[in-house]
Scaffold this motif. Sequence first.
Motif, mmCIF file in Angstrom:
data_model
loop_
_atom_site.group_PDB
_atom_site.id
_atom_site.type_symbol
_atom_site.label_atom_id
_atom_site.label_comp_id
_atom_site.label_asym_id
_atom_site.label_seq_id
_atom_site.Cartn_x
_atom_site.Cartn_y
_atom_site.Cartn_z
ATOM 1 N N LEU A 87 -4.414 10.119 3.079
ATOM 2 C CA LEU A 87 -2.995 10.143 2.725
ATOM 3 C C LEU A 87 -2.126 10.276 3.971
ATOM 4 N N ALA A 88 -2.562 11.089 4.914
ATOM 5 C CA ALA A 88 -1.813 11.253 6.160
ATOM 6 C C ALA A 88 -1.804 9.939 6.944
ATOM 7 N N ARG A 89 -2.947 9.249 6.977
ATOM 8 C CA ARG A 89 -3.030 7.960 7.666
ATOM 9 C C ARG A 89 -2.121 6.936 7.017
ATOM 10 N N LEU A 90 -2.114 6.891 5.696
ATOM 11 C CA LEU A 90 -1.256 5.964 4.964
ATOM 12 C C LEU A 90 0.213 6.268 5.241
ATOM 13 N N SER A 91 0.565 7.526 5.234
ATOM 14 C CA SER A 91 1.939 7.925 5.513
ATOM 15 C C SER A 91 2.352 7.500 6.919
ATOM 16 N N SER A 92 1.481 7.712 7.870
ATOM 17 C CA SER A 92 1.765 7.328 9.254
ATOM 18 C C SER A 92 1.933 5.816 9.375
ATOM 19 N N GLN A 93 1.085 5.066 8.711
ATOM 20 C CA GLN A 93 1.161 3.606 8.750
ATOM 21 C C GLN A 93 2.462 3.112 8.109
ATOM 22 N N LEU A 94 2.838 3.699 6.988
ATOM 23 C CA LEU A 94 4.079 3.301 6.330
ATOM 24 C C LEU A 94 5.295 3.608 7.202
ATOM 25 N N GLN A 95 5.278 4.759 7.867
ATOM 26 C CA GLN A 95 6.376 5.102 8.771
ATOM 27 C C GLN A 95 6.460 4.111 9.927
ATOM 28 N N HIS A 96 5.314 3.733 10.482
ATOM 29 C CA HIS A 96 5.291 2.772 11.584
ATOM 30 C C HIS A 96 5.852 1.424 11.133
ATOM 31 N N GLU A 97 5.426 0.949 9.971
ATOM 32 C CA GLU A 97 5.908 -0.332 9.474
ATOM 33 C C GLU A 97 7.405 -0.280 9.164
ATOM 34 N N TRP A 98 7.883 0.854 8.633
ATOM 35 C CA TRP A 98 9.308 0.990 8.338
ATOM 36 C C TRP A 98 10.117 0.922 9.629
ATOM 37 N N ARG A 99 9.645 1.634 10.675
ATOM 38 C CA ARG A 99 10.349 1.594 11.970
ATOM 39 C C ARG A 99 10.331 0.186 12.560
ATOM 40 N N GLN A 100 9.204 -0.507 12.401
ATOM 41 C CA GLN A 100 9.083 -1.871 12.921
ATOM 42 C C GLN A 100 10.114 -2.787 12.243
#
Length: 73
Positions: free
Chosen positions: A22-35
């Motif tokens: 879940l932490a990995r998914l959250s981090s990935q979603l944050q990265h994609e949102w910033r991108q």
Amino acid sequence: MPTLSPLNGSSGGRIRRLTRPLARLSSQLQHEWRQRRTERVLNGLPAEIRKDIGWPAGDPLASDLRHPENPSR
């Protein structure tokens, strides 16, 4: 007699194993949102500035080149 809470002892490892994805998914979603946010900002700049910094023109193929794993972005 010691008691085991969900945060320590043998169940602590199980909780970490469950929350790590879940932490990995959250981090990935944050990265994609910033991108995407960065791309929106850059695409909002005047064409002359985008050209000066080497940002691709606003054509759909340029977006596909930036996201080869998912051409629908």
